[in-house]
Scaffold this motif. Structure first.
Motif, mmCIF file in Angstrom:
data_model
loop_
_atom_site.group_PDB
_atom_site.id
_atom_site.type_symbol
_atom_site.label_atom_id
_atom_site.label_comp_id
_atom_site.label_asym_id
_atom_site.label_seq_id
_atom_site.Cartn_x
_atom_site.Cartn_y
_atom_site.Cartn_z
ATOM 1 N N THR A 1 0.828 -1.202 0.000
ATOM 2 C CA THR A 1 0.000 0.000 0.000
ATOM 3 C C THR A 1 0.864 1.255 0.000
ATOM 4 N N ALA A 2 1.875 1.264 0.874
ATOM 5 C CA ALA A 2 2.718 2.454 0.999
ATOM 6 C C ALA A 2 3.451 2.730 -0.310
ATOM 7 N N ARG A 3 3.794 1.672 -1.018
ATOM 8 C CA ARG A 3 4.546 1.826 -2.259
ATOM 9 C C ARG A 3 3.784 2.660 -3.291
ATOM 10 N N PHE A 4 2.452 2.659 -3.170
ATOM 11 C CA PHE A 4 1.643 3.425 -4.124
ATOM 12 C C PHE A 4 1.824 4.923 -3.954
ATOM 13 N N TRP A 5 2.228 5.321 -2.742
ATOM 14 C CA TRP A 5 2.163 6.745 -2.422
ATOM 15 C C TRP A 5 3.495 7.468 -2.556
ATOM 16 N N THR A 6 4.560 6.720 -2.651
ATOM 17 C CA THR A 6 5.851 7.394 -2.668
ATOM 18 C C THR A 6 6.876 6.604 -3.449
ATOM 19 N N GLU A 7 7.897 7.307 -3.911
ATOM 20 C CA GLU A 7 8.992 6.674 -4.623
ATOM 21 C C GLU A 7 10.257 6.671 -3.771
ATOM 22 N N LYS A 8 10.161 7.173 -2.518
ATOM 23 C CA LYS A 8 11.356 7.259 -1.693
ATOM 24 C C LYS A 8 11.370 6.123 -0.687
ATOM 25 N N SER A 9 12.516 5.460 -0.599
ATOM 26 C CA SER A 9 12.550 4.225 0.185
ATOM 27 C C SER A 9 12.303 4.492 1.671
ATOM 28 N N ASP A 10 12.917 5.527 2.227
ATOM 29 C CA ASP A 10 12.700 5.797 3.645
ATOM 30 C C ASP A 10 11.231 6.056 3.936
ATOM 31 N N THR A 11 10.625 6.853 3.041
ATOM 32 C CA THR A 11 9.214 7.180 3.228
ATOM 33 C C THR A 11 8.362 5.915 3.150
ATOM 34 N N VAL A 12 8.714 5.002 2.237
ATOM 35 C CA VAL A 12 7.930 3.764 2.140
ATOM 36 C C VAL A 12 7.970 3.023 3.463
ATOM 37 N N VAL A 13 9.164 2.889 4.026
ATOM 38 C CA VAL A 13 9.296 2.112 5.261
ATOM 39 C C VAL A 13 8.413 2.696 6.356
ATOM 40 N N TRP A 14 8.568 4.014 6.582
ATOM 41 C CA TRP A 14 7.817 4.575 7.713
ATOM 42 C C TRP A 14 6.335 4.689 7.394
ATOM 43 N N SER A 15 5.976 4.994 6.155
ATOM 44 C CA SER A 15 4.521 5.070 5.907
ATOM 45 C C SER A 15 3.890 3.688 5.963
ATOM 46 N N ALA A 16 4.648 2.646 5.565
ATOM 47 C CA ALA A 16 4.102 1.292 5.739
ATOM 48 C C ALA A 16 3.885 1.020 7.222
ATOM 49 N N GLY A 17 4.837 1.465 8.037
ATOM 50 C CA GLY A 17 4.669 1.286 9.472
ATOM 51 C C GLY A 17 3.417 1.978 9.977
ATOM 52 N N ILE A 18 3.229 3.231 9.526
ATOM 53 C CA ILE A 18 2.060 3.985 9.993
ATOM 54 C C ILE A 18 0.765 3.331 9.497
ATOM 55 N N LEU A 19 0.761 2.926 8.226
ATOM 56 C CA LEU A 19 -0.424 2.245 7.699
ATOM 57 C C LEU A 19 -0.723 0.987 8.516
ATOM 58 N N GLY A 20 0.333 0.241 8.834
ATOM 59 C CA GLY A 20 0.156 -0.974 9.637
ATOM 60 C C GLY A 20 -0.399 -0.644 11.006
ATOM 61 N N ALA A 21 0.152 0.421 11.618
ATOM 62 C CA ALA A 21 -0.305 0.794 12.949
ATOM 63 C C ALA A 21 -1.770 1.210 12.917
ATOM 64 N N VAL A 22 -2.130 2.013 11.898
ATOM 65 C CA VAL A 22 -3.524 2.462 11.787
ATOM 66 C C VAL A 22 -4.445 1.258 11.597
ATOM 67 N N SER A 23 -4.064 0.348 10.683
ATOM 68 C CA SER A 23 -4.902 -0.841 10.476
ATOM 69 C C SER A 23 -5.050 -1.616 11.778
ATOM 70 N N GLY A 24 -3.936 -1.783 12.478
ATOM 71 C CA GLY A 24 -3.979 -2.554 13.709
ATOM 72 C C GLY A 24 -4.890 -1.905 14.732
ATOM 73 N N TYR A 25 -4.711 -0.605 14.902
ATOM 74 C CA TYR A 25 -5.464 0.087 15.942
ATOM 75 C C TYR A 25 -6.949 0.164 15.593
ATOM 76 N N VAL A 26 -7.237 0.616 14.368
ATOM 77 C CA VAL A 26 -8.646 0.734 13.962
ATOM 78 C C VAL A 26 -9.303 -0.649 13.933
#
Lengths: 310, 404
Positions: B227-252
């Motif tokens: 999912t995160a890969r769709f939103w960015t082309e920068k590797s660092d951003t992918v890692v952390w946004s994947a983390g945030i997406l995962g956290a949001v999915s987990g929490y919600v």
């Protein structure tokens, strides 16, 4: 090997062998095409398929279940392809997204619907109930010629036999196109073979085999049989014909030994109860693959390039 | 809905709050570590690792009971699962490196065989006197009901450690994920980093067993990364946004699951994650399907625009409906198909540019410049005004298009 064997063990062993063969046969081509995990994906989406079929028909009759499972398998294949193409995502990840989501949907539906009255649960779907597929009417070996007793054979046996025969016939008929398109897709294309259709047909055949086998033995054997016997066979020979033959031998051997170890093995150790036959069959197929990895005459890769060796 | 909002703000009771925080931490760790796996194109290795935990759980239970301990101790079970998951991981590596089987076959073989062995062990445990209430089947799909405080602490500590490890190892892991050859040439030990990557995945899998179960933990590793890969082309951003997406999915997901009965936590988390994925697949800028459709339509319009203008310049009738529509929309033709003044001017320009390109090809033999001709790139983007003036000298002065 008396009447008790015929009554309690003959049909489960036969079902195990037929299911293993039905899965191993298309598995050969899937392994060679590096699509081995399609079997994994299909066996996961079988669960939502049967749950939806149950919710629609309200019964656990075999035919709607099979139809639901087959439908889910085809939906999954299309979904994987769609994610791969639309999102430009590598196949493994696309598969991982699709089958886990569908599986999660299946579990949720199962929890939401009232299935307490029927025997439909996740563990059953995973492990199958091979041990319970006994031939109740059998009196002994003579029952094999007794029409009345034969009528009492478990339905699962008939179904898996039909599917196994179907898969065999399809493989024989499409042998040449399958072989060519598996090994050299461009060459197959230049011959005018419908490469895409062959690939899809193979996956659908695998799905049908998976669904039929799943009905009898649970999804864990299905994945194991798609991959382990063909993979082991791949390490035994360089000829496709011989590879298929080896894989069938390994599949049958896993089914027989697995069932025997599960049913009688614990007794040798003084335990009282049998263990899961499905699990044991998968374990035996893994053992065979391990032996093939260690001692198979064609186990190593020839002409490994430098970059591949890293 | 009220129950959901309440759960979202940790008001649905002690246990639900524990589960929610645990799920968010786990989701972050899984999303971030799964990203490396995904970028390395080995997403499904996690499937093998996850299934290989089952025999470890069974063995740990049997051993703990044999030693007279409580077989249900989460730490013990997780330690056992880590051992067999590690063995499974090593076997996948070994099989795909030493034999000629490809990695997917190795993955499939390990996952099915280990899972089979795990099932055998579970049936053995069921026959043990202490085994009936063991509830080890909960590890298949996760079970958050009756989660203890110490279980949540285990998940929290494990998740934090995993995130810390990702932070420390993000450089080498990113490098290896994108370009293993370059990483090797720069002096990194690619195999060790790969193993660290897998070790991280294994840790996340083990931590997640209790919460989402071994079948669905794979989803938490793969889906946020994709999912995160769709939103960015920068590797660092992918890692952390994947983390945030995962956290949001987990929490919600945990909050939804706490808001009503018969909503199992694991599947709900995965479905929330899948919903985010679907949204991104269609609506992400640049890489989403909607963006691609819009891009395609714009491109189509530009092609029709140009072809229409060329036709106008050559005094050819235009029949294509889309061309007529595009030209009409831009005010270049009247509804009856006759060119407006603006249309004629533009047509003249397009026709002249076409001839300029012809001249350019004769004058310049630099294919990197003339090769940029695709009918849509303005000539002004490729050549300097001086050069264009030079072409014009060859062509001669502009002449009026018929009817101007």
């Amino acid at each position: 090997m008396g009447a008790e064997f015929v009554q309690f063990s003959l049909t489960p062993i036969l079902i195990g062998i037929l299911a293993s063969i039905a899965c191993a046969l298309p598995g050969n081509f899937l392994v060679l095409r590096k699509q081995a995990l399609i079997g994994d994906a299909i066996s996961h989406v079988v669960l939502p398929g049967i749950v939806v079929a149950f919710l629609i028909t309200g019964s656990v009759a075999a035919f709607p279940m099979l139809l639901g499972a087959a439908g889910a398998a085809i939906v999954a294949v299309i979904l994987i392809e769609a994610i791969k193409r639309l999102g430009n995502i590598e196949p493994g990840a696309a598969m991982g997204v699709a089958f886990t989501s569908l599986f999660a949907g299946g579990v949720l539906l199962l929890e939401q619907s009232d299935t307490s009255s029927v025997h439909l649960d996740v563990e059953h779907a995973l492990m199958g109930n091979l041990e319970s597929l006994i031939w109740f009417k059998a009196q002994g070996w003579s029952s094999l010629w007794d029409a009345e007793a034969l009528a009492g054979l478990p339905d699962e046996l008939i179904r898996i036999a039909v599917v196994c025969a179907l898969v065999t016939v399809l493989t024989v008929i499409f042998w040449r196109p399958l072989k060519i398109s598996t090994f050299d897709e461009s060459f197959a294309q230049s011959l005018g073979l419908p490469v895409g259709a062959i690939g899809f047909g193979l996956v659908v055949t695998a799905a049908v085999a998976a669904v039929a086998a799943f009905d009898a033995v649970g999804s864990i054997i299905v994945i194991a049989m798609f991959i382990c016997p063909p993979a082991a066979a791949r390490l035994m020979t360089n000829s496709l014909e011989r590879q298929v033959a080896w894989s069938l031998l390994f599949a049958a051997l896993s089914a027989i030994l697995g069932y025997v170890f599960a049913g009688y093995g614990p007794l040798w150790f003084g335990a009282q109860n049998a263990v899961s036959a499905a699990g044991m069959i998968a374990a035996v197929s893994g053992l065979i693959l391990a032996l093939a990895c260690l001692f198979g005459p064609y186990r190593s890769r020839v002409g490994v390039g430098r970059e591949e060796a890293v | 809905m009220d129950a959901f909002v309440q759960a979202l703000f940790l008001g649905a009771g002690y246990n639900a709050a524990l589960v929610g925080i645990g799920a968010a931490l786990l989701g972050f760790a899984a999303g971030a570590s799964g990203t490396f796996l995904f970028l390395r194109k080995r997403a499904l290795v996690s499937d093998a690792v996850a299934h290989a935990t089952l025999p470890g759980v069974g063995l740990a239970f049997i051993i703990m009971v044999a030693l007279g301990m409580d077989g249900r101790s989460l730490v013990g079970l997780l330690a056992g699962s880590a051992v067999t998951a590690g063995i499974g991981l090593v076997l996948v590596e070994w099989m795909s490196r030493k034999t000629r089987l490809s990695e997917d076959a190795a993955i499939g073989a390990v996952l099915s065989v280990f899972f089979g062995i795990g099932i055998v062990l579970l049936t053995i445990i069921q026959t043990m006197s202490q085994g009936r209430q063991a509830g080890l089947e909960g590890f298949l799909l996760g079970s958050t009901a009756g989660m203890l405080f110490q279980d949540a602490v285990v998940i929290a500590i494990g998740g934090t450690l995993a995130v810390a490890a990702i932070f420390l190892l993000r450089r080498p892991m990113t490098l290896v994920a994108f370009d293993p050859e370059y990483a090797a040439a720069s002096g990194y030990d690619v195999r060790k980093i790969d193993l660290a990557m897998m070790g991280l995945v294994m840790a996340v899998t083990v931590i997640g067993l209790k919460l989402v179960g071994l079948i669905l933990i794979v989803a938490m590793l793969i889906i946020p990364a994709v999912t995160a890969r769709f939103w960015t082309e920068k590797s660092d951003t992918v890692v952390w946004s994947a983390g945030i997406l995962g956290a949001v999915s987990g929490y919600v997901g945990a909050a939804i699951s706490a808001s009503a009965p018969a909503l199992p936590t694991g599947p709900i988390i995965v479905l929330v994650s899948a919903a985010l994925f679907t949204l991104s697949l269609f609506f992400a800028p640049a890489r989403g399907v909607a963006a691609a459709v819009i891009r395609r339509q714009r491109f189509q319009a530009r092609v029709h625009h140009r072809q229409g203008l060329l036709a106008l310049a050559r005094q050819e009738p235009i029949h294509d409906k889309l061309t007529l529509k595009v030209l009409g929309r831009d005010g270049l033709i009247r509804p009856d198909g006759v060119a407006t003044d603006a249309g004629r001017a533009m047509a003249a320009k397009v026709a002249r540019d076409e001839r300029r390109w012809d001249v350019a090809r004769e004058v310049h033999h630099d294919v990197s410049l003339t090769g940029r001709y695709d009918g849509l790139t303005p000539i002004e983007d490729v050549f300097t005004p001086d050069e264009i003036a030079q072409f014009d000298d060859v062509i001669g002065k502009p002449t009026a298009v018929e009817g101007a």
